[in-house]
Every structure is written in structure tokens, then in C-alpha cells.
Design an enzyme around this catalytic site. Structure first.
Site, PDB file in Angstrom:
ATOM      1  N   CYS A  70       0.817  -1.224   0.000  1.00  0.00           N
ATOM      2  CA  CYS A  70       0.000   0.000   0.000  1.00  0.00           C
ATOM      3  C   CYS A  70       0.844   1.265   0.000  1.00  0.00           C
ATOM      4  CB  CYS A  70      -0.954   0.006   1.181  1.00  0.00           C
ATOM      5  SG  CYS A  70      -2.191  -1.302   1.041  1.00  0.00           S
TER       6      CYS A  70
ATOM      7  N   HIS B  29      -9.703   3.589  -1.575  1.00  0.00           N
ATOM      8  CA  HIS B  29      -8.349   3.043  -1.533  1.00  0.00           C
ATOM      9  C   HIS B  29      -8.001   2.262  -2.789  1.00  0.00           C
ATOM     10  CE1 HIS B  29      -4.605   1.639  -0.101  1.00  0.00           C
ATOM     11  NE2 HIS B  29      -4.996   0.604   0.609  1.00  0.00           N
TER      12      HIS B  29
END
Lengths: 401, 478
Positions: A88, A344
Site C-alpha cells: 500500500c 483506496h
């Protein structure tokens, strides 16, 4: 020690696609959407870009490997394009690559673009993917929420916190992000929620319910970077500069050595300390004005506030409930809705955070604009699992500040 | 003097209420109502004959150095692999030494008793570990589903201080086909019960018992325990009476507590019997299936001195009632249940990786740094202790029998598991080392930080595309 990145690189332009379930768009559509905004903001011609970094994390469900998808989408003129993936933290890695290229003098102008198109799997949540041949044979059957949920168990055990009290503080984190997201036209989730809805939501991974988890989204974001000198020569004023870019990567201590108690991010504590040092910040609670943290789950955000050395250890619950991190608090956290509501799209997330800090500093954040534009903003990504992860911390701020 | 030097047992924790089976199926076959009492043992989704055999063997080897074992025989009619030596997998899981004789014994309900006779004849050359396990799969709504259970037992055979001395055996082979399972067939085919009882058991068993008494010179009346798996009510008593055995010596068939555990059942019942026997007791074990085996043992003075173990008694006490018949169907792949798209992920096993890492994956062997003494899993090139980081300093360190405690956990309803929610978390081993581990046999809402756990050899996952069962270790409540 190295002199660091502070004030060597400035942001020339930024762009961000609308995040969400973009059923009608391909990854290349999203890349172009973000890029069009950034190139207009930068006021340059595409052919002036010397090098590019593309960040994607789960490329097998959309654009595929390598830097080619970016070069093809934008028809870049045979410049170097490097694809980066670091869980991430991928978006921040692309930014770091581009910033270092400018700082080194290898490029006058560099592009960092992150994209992720996650909604073509047929099911909710992150796509299933390989963990590596050997890892798949012995790793626990863990999902992202299940891995992060364990922070809550360990945090409760360490600080003697009641289950219900922690869950309520976590609920406040999510309610706040939904409030913020409702004011953001590019956000994936724009509905307001209340504490009751959070507490009664279906359980995903104990104690994380549906509203403790961030959205899984399609989206793209990008930054065009250059040196302060070139920016000025292009007529730019109000320069927003890179102050720090730090990364800390787990080496197995948390997952294999009993010195880690499971209640915090060892990497975030180190990366943030180094970032403050690089940016010349002595007291982050006083000197940081805005935070975009990696709130993949409510508990992640709560614990991270301590690991970024903003809240004292064991004190995040109090700060959260006091509204310290609310949009009108001392240091707003996720003023754009965060991963929770902005969404996201993994490879884009780090760049999306910097995008928001950039907009807020320039007073361009619309309805959600902070009354006093921040001077220094921090962005934070956490890739992987609490027990083995990649943590990035970036600090951007007014040039010279 | 050859005999049994140690024993162990394993019955899975889940016990399916027979009433649940009958309630679901009696609409189609009212005759099932006759079997609606008590409960049968039932494997968790991650258990099979191999994992049960490993558990029984670990129990049997309590206090026995693993290096002492010279041979491992494994009897079952439900091996997870038809061509990959199952005893070889068990040997890896048990971390036995490489110099080992392994043998799989199959294809009959007598696999364990016939195998045991052969093993006792071979055991003179050193400790031989004999395990038997079965997890028989019956059609939904069949009588067999109600009569059968899952379980395993293990015996250590040798000449040193036996807890039960082997006095002799007698066998007859008769191709009496009460049931069979042909190649490539999923289920057994069964003939009429009255015929099996009257023409099979009643006529085939008595001459074998006579033969045993003739051969050993033992008087039937002197036998204290008659271990004889048989699901027909009162038939063992009737056979005992005719053979001159004391009727009160007939051991219960454990129908009420676990059901008939297939080829393992003679050994399961034998272990159950040894747990109750006194030195000097004569124990007769008979196994039926295309003939009959009869074995005679005498309990020795070492029996009461055997180190405490779970055994059959202990594993029966470790019980969780299950009343959800649908779960049993799903666990045994007897229904086309919706598993969700996440279950489609293809995580194929690289056999070369499995072989290279077999000590780690099958034996849960990690490392111990010879420089700083830090134990760690997995074993690696560079010591994980941040104050050491020595390179190439680690020697093998087994973790399978080290107690552990939960440091963090969750109950996950997103990830795919055949039995949601998936419980897993960080467990820390006593003396060092940790593992982010799957949990099994835990109850939702009853897991907490600090809970004591032990490691168990379980199915990690099944690859339906390639028919490959993957095993690893999981933490289960201690």
C-alpha cells in the site's frame, strides 16, 4: 547523516481521478483522468517530462505488469517509465522515485502516477492474490481486516482497555471520516454515518465491522515534480516542497521475534522519527498541521496516531474522542475522507494523500478547505500487515518553511 | 518378549448428534429412527485419517525420543493419497529419523488387525510405531452415516518393558463381501444387514476364536477383556458366550460416544481397554472383514507406570457437541454448498518447494541460533534477533510439541474458510519463537489474548483441481 530531500523538490502540478466503483472506466481511462488535471495544473507540455514512475499493487486484475501501461495510456515519448510496487506504500514509492530523480538532477521534470482498478473481481473486498509459493504453504489464512484486527486485541491487552471503549473510539474515527468524505466530490463514499451504525454493522473480522474498514476503489492520482528553480522559471509562486520521504520495512522482528507485542507499528515509529529529522521538525504535535494517515481500518488510524508521535502511547483514544483529529480539531486527520471514504485504489493512495495536502496548502480544497491553510502536512502509508509491513512517511510543506 | 510398549489415541473433538442426522433424513428412510440416540465423532474440516493418525502417534510417543522409532506402519481404508506413501507423510510430521521402515496397510476393515499381526512379528528389531485411522465417507441419509465415526489409535511395539505382552494370533481369510468399494468409487456398496450378521459374523468369527485358543493354549474363561468391534447389538455377547468367554468381559463398542471408526476401531477399542485394564489381564482383540483376525495380549506390570497421556479417554473428554447436520455434509463434501468466489483462488502447490521445505512445513521444524540461542520459525540464513543477526548460525529446532500462547487474534468472516469465521493470530512459543498461525477447534467468542495453545498437524487446504491435500500446523486450545 545524509542532507535529505528537504526543499530540493517541489510539486509542479497534481491531479486525481474520482475514486469509486468506476464500472465504466478502464485503468488507462483513470490514468488519463488524473493526468489531465495534473498537466493542466503544472502548465507544461507532456513532452517536457523526462521520466515517470507508475505505481500499481494488484496489477494482475487490471493494467498488468511493467511501466508500459502508463507509457501507452499517456503516449509518453519513449522516456524511462518504471513500475513500482511496495504494497500500500506503492503510490508514495512512485512519488519517491520521481522526487529522487529530480533531486539527483537526472530529470528536470518527473511524473509519478498511481492507479488501481480493483472492482473487476466479482466480489467485495480486496482481490485474492498469491502470497508467494512458500508463504502460501504456511502463512495463516489471513485477510487484510483480519491481520489489522489483531492490533485491537493486542492494544487492549497492553493498555488494559475495555472492548467497548476501544470500539467506540474506533467508531469515532470512522464517523469523522464519513463527515469529511461527504464534503469531497471525488470521494468514493459520501454518506454520513453515526456511531450507532458503526457499532451495529456486520462483523468483518472481530472487532472490525463493516464501517471500520475502508472502501476498495478504482482510482488514479498523480504528481508532476521539478526543482524549485525550474518551478520559478515557469512562473510558479507559492511553492509546495517535499520536506521528507522515509520508508521503513519490516525485517521479520515483528513476525518472528517475541520483542514486539502486536499493539503498534514498529516501522511507523521509525519512519516517522526519521521523517521529522529529515524535515527539521522537533515537535510534531505542534508543527504538523494536517495528517493523511493510512486508515485502511479504524484501528490502524487510531494506533498510528501514537506511532507518528502525535498522541502519547496509550493516549490515542483520548485524543480521538476529544476531537483532536476532527476536521476542526488541532490536527485534522483524513480531512478528505481518507482511505475510509475517499477510497483506496492501492497504487494511487499515497499520491491521493499528497494531493489533498497540496490542495489544502494552496487553499484549493473547496467545501472541506481548512480555514487556515496548513504549512506542513504529513502523509503515511502502511502496506502489508501489522506483523510485517512497509511504512512510508512523507512530509510536504511550504517551500522554505 | 514382544508386545505393546505404549499407546495413544485420538477422537476428533466434534461429536455430531445422531438425532440431527435422523431429523434431517428420516423423511426418506423412517428406519433411521432406530439409530437416533447419542453421538458420533466427526472430523473438523481440516482433519482426515492422516492428521488423526499423527495426533494418535504423538500421544503414543509421549516421553519417547522420536529417534528411537525404527518403523512406522499406518493402516487405513481412507488414506488421503492412493499413491504417495501416507506413512511417509506421517513420519515427516512426527519428525522421525530418516532411517525408517514405513508401510501403508489398506483395503480391508482388517487392515489394522492384520497389519498389527505382521508388525508384531517384525517388531523384534526395534520400536515400531503402528497407527490406524479412518474417516469413512458414507452417503447422506445412510445407516452407515449413523453407525460410523472418525478416530485413530497408535501403538508402540517392541520388546522393552511392554505394557501388554503379545501371546499370539490366529487368522482366517474368507472372501465374504458384506460391503466393498471399487476403484474410482466414492462410497461403499453394502449388502443386507441380516445376512452379514447371521452368515458373516456369526459363522466366521467363532472358528477364529477357537483357533486362537487352540494355538495359544489359553482358556477362554481366563480372558478378561474381549475387544470386538461390531455394530450389531448383543451379537458380541452371543459370540462370546458360544466361545466360552465371560460375557461381562465384552468391551463396549463405543457406539454411544464415537461410533465405529472403521479399520482403526479394533485399536481404538484396544487402547480404550488398556486404559482400564490391570496387570495380568488377558485381552483378546478381534477384527472382522473378509475373514477375521484374533490377537491375544496380557497386560503387564508396566501398564500402570506408563506416563500419563490423553489416550482415547482424554480425547473423548475433549468434546464439542455438534447439532448442525448441514455442517457435517459441507465438511465431508456431501453437498454442493456455496463457498463464494474467494474459494476459487488457485494456490497450487509447488512440489519442489514442498520437498525443499518439508522439515519446516510437515515437521514444524524451525531454527535455533547457536550464537545467541534465539529460537525462531522459520529457520533462516540470518538470525532474527536484532542484537545478533548472525549468519548461517542456525540448527534445527522442532516447535511441534512446544506449548504456546495467543498474543493477538481475530475471527475473520471475509477470508475463505470451510468453517467461518476463520480464527487465526499470533502465537508465541514457550522459550521463544512465534507464528502467525491459523487456529482450529476454537469457539467463536471464547478466544482471548494469553490463551494456552498447542500445535496440531492439520489440513491447510485442499486443492480440488489437482486432488492434492496440503498440510501444515495450526494452533488449537491446549
Amino acid at each position: 547523516m545524509a542532507t535529505g530531500i528537504k526543499d530540493k523538490v517541489v510539486i509542479l502540478g497534481m491531479g486525481c481521478a474520482k475514486f469509486g466503483e468506476r464500472w465504466d472506466r478502464e485503468a488507462d481511462d483513470l490514468m488519463v483522468e488524473a493526468f489531465e488535471e495534473a498537466i493542466a495544473d503544472a502548465g507544461i507540455d507532456k513532452n517536457e517530462i523526462n521520466a515517470a514512475w507508475l505505481s500499481t499493487a494488484i496489477e494482475e486484475v487490471h493494467a498488468g505488469k511493467s511501466g508500459i501501461p502508463l507509457a501507452m495510456a499517456l503516449r509518453l515519448p519513449y522516456i524511462p517509465v518504471t513500475r513500482v510496487e511496495n504494497y500500500c506504500a506503492s503510490g508514495t514509492e512512485a512519488f519517491r522515485g520521481a522526487a529522487y530523480a529530480v533531486a539527483s538532477g537526472a530529470a528536470d521534470i518527473a511524473l509519478a502516477l498511481g492507479v488501481e482498478k480493483l472492482k473487476d473481481t466479482g466480489y467485495g473486498g480486496l482481490p485474492q492474490r498469491s502470497r508467494g509459493v512458500l508463504n502460501s504453504m504456511y502463512w495463516a489464512n489471513l485477510s487484510a481486516p483480519g491481520a489489522f484486527a489483531q492490533l485491537a486485541a493486542a492494544y487492549r491487552a497492553k493498555h488494559g482497555v475495555d472492548k467497548a471503549d476501544l470500539k467506540r473510539a474506533m467508531a469515532h474515527v470512522s464517523v469523522k471520516s464519513h463527515d469529511n468524505g461527504s464534503k469531497n466530490p471525488k470521494a468514493h463514499l459520501r454518506n454520513k454515518i453515526n456511531e450507532e451504525a458503526v457499532l451495529n454493522a456486520p462483523m468483518i473480522a472481530e472487532p472490525l465491522g463493516l464501517y471500520d474498514c475502508c472502501g476498495v476503489s478504482d482510482g488514479a492520482a498523480c504528481a508532476i515534480l521539478t526543482s524549485p528553480e525550474i518551478a520559478r522559471s515557469l512562473g510558479k509562486k507559492d511553492l509546495i516542497a517535499v520536506k521528507a520521504l522515509q520508508l521503513a520495512v519490516s525485517n521479520g522482528v515483528e513476525s518472528q521475534h517475541n520483542s514486539w507485542d502486536g499493539s503498534y507499528f514498529a516501522t511507523a515509529r521509525i519512519a516517522s522519527t526519521r521523517a521529522y529529522q529529515e524535515a527539521g521538525i522537533d515537535n510534531p504535535r505542534q508543527e504538523i498541521n494536517l495528517i493523511e494517515a493510512h486508515d485502511c481500518f479504524s484501528i490502524t488510524e487510531l494506533v498510528t496516531m501514537e506511532d507518528l508521535h502525535i498522541s502519547p502511547e496509550g493516549g490515542a483514544i483520548k485524543d480521538v474522542l476529544d476531537g483532536f483529529y476532527d476536521s476542526d480539531g488541532k490536527i485534522p486527520c483524513q480531512i478528505d475522507g481518507g482511505l475510509k471514504c475517499f477510497g483506496h485504489p492501492i497504487g494511487a493512495s499515497g499520491l491521493r494523500m499528497i494531493y489533498e495536502v497540496y490542495l489544502q496548502m494552496l487553499g484549493r480544497a473547496g467545501e472541506r478547505q481548512r480555514a487556515t491553510p496548513p504549512v506542513r502536512g504529513l502523509t503515511h502509508n502502511l502496506g502489508g500487515f501489522p506483523h510485517q509491513n512497509v511504512c512510508s512517511v512523507a512530509i510536504v510543506g511550504r517551500y522554505g518553511a | 518378549m514382544i508386545g505393546i510398549t505404549a499407546f495413544g489415541g485420538y477422537i476428533p473433538r466434534l461429536r455430531l448428534s445422531r438425532k440431527a442426522i435422523v431429523d434431517a433424513n428420516a423423511w426418506a428412510n423412517a428406519g433411521l429412527r432406530a439409530y437416533g440416540r447419542d453421538e458420533r465423532s466427526m472430523c473438523n474440516w481440516d482433519e482426515d485419517s492422516l492428521t488423526m493418525a499423527v495426533e494418535a502417534a504423538r500421544d503414543c510417543l509421549t516421553g519417547v525420543p522420536r529417534d528411537a522409532v525404527k518403523a512406522l506402519y499406518f493402516a487405513s481404508t481412507t488414506f488421503p493419497f492412493e499413491d504417495r506413501q501416507n506413512s511417509g507423510v506421517a513420519a515427516e510430521a512426527l519428525n522421525l529419523k530418516d532411517e525408517l521402515e514405513t508401510l501403508d496397510l489398506a483395503a480391508s476393515q482388517r487392515a489394522a488387525t492384520s497389519g498389527l499381526i505382521a508388525a508384531l512379528k517384525a517388531a523384534g528389531s526395534g520400536p515400531l510405531l503402528f497407527v490406524a485411522a479412518d474417516k469413512r465417507r458414507a452417503r447422506a441419509g445412510s445407516t452407515q452415516e449413523l453407525l460410523w465415526g472418525d478416530g485413530a489409535a497408535a501403538l508402540l511395539l517392541g520388546s522393552e518393558n511392554p505394557v501388554a505382552e503379545f501371546l499370539g494370533s490366529y487368522s482366517e481369510a474368507v472372501d465374504f463381501v458384506d460391503h466393498y468399494r471399487g476403484q474410482y468409487r466414492e462410497f461403499d456398496y453394502q449388502w443386507e444387514e441380516r445376512w452379514i450378521r447371521d452368515e458373516g459374523y456369526a459363522k466366521i468369527v467363532p472358528p477364529v476364536l477357537d483357533g486362537l485358543f487352540r494355538k495359544t493354549g489359553v482358556q477362554p474363561a481366563d480372558v478378561a477383556h474381549f475387544v470386538f468391534p461390531c455394530t450389531y447389538a448383543r451379537l458380541p455377547q452371543s459370540i462370546a458366550r458360544k466361545a466360552g468367554l465371560r460375557e461381562e468381559g465384552v468391551r463396549g463398542n463405543m457406539h454411544a460416544v464415537c461410533g465405529e471408526t472403521g479399520a482403526a476401531h479394533p485399536l481404538v477399542m484396544l487402547v480404550d481397554c488398556l486404559e482400564a485394564a490391570k496387570p495380568g489381564d488377558l485381552i483378546l482383540v478381534a477384527g472382522f472383514g473378509q475373514g477375521c483376525d484374533a490377537l491375544l495380549f496380557r497386560a503387564g506390570d508396566a501398564l500402570p507406570k506408563l506416563a500419563p497421556r490423553s489416550g482415547i479417554k482424554g480425547s473423548l473428554e475433549r468434546r464439542k457437541a455438534e447439532t448442525n447436520y448441514s455442517k457435517f455434509l459441507a465438511f465431508n463434501d456431501l453437498t454442493a454448498i456455496e463457498r463464494g468466489m474467494r474459494a476459487e483462488a488457485d494456490k497450487q502447490t509447488a512440489l519442489s518447494t514442498l520437498y525443499r521445505k518439508k522439515d519446516m512445513l510437515l515437521g514444524l521444524v524451525g531454527g535455533r541460533c547457536e550464537r545467541c540461542d534465539t529460537v525462531q520459525f522459520p529457520k533462516s540464513n540470518v538470525c532474527v534477533n536484532p542484537n545478533c543477526n548472525a549468519i548461517h548460525s542456525q540448527v534445527d529446532h522442532p516447535f511441534a510439541d512446544t506449548p504456546a500462547r495467543i498474543r493477538s487474534y481475530t475471527a475473520d468472516r471475509l477470508t475463505y474458510t470451510p468453517d467461518p469465521p476463520a480464527h487465526y493470530g499470533m502465537v508465541e512459543f514457550e522459550g521463544g519463537g512465534r507464528l502467525m498461525s491459523d487456529f482450529s477447534d476454537v469457539d467463536e467468542g471464547r478466544v482471548e489474548v494469553g490463551m494456552p495453545m498447542r500445535m496440531a498437524f492439520r489440513i491447510k487446504e485442499y486443492d480440488p483441481q489437482r486432488g492434492f491435500t496440503k498440510y501444515f500446523w495450526k494452533a488449537v486450545p491446549a
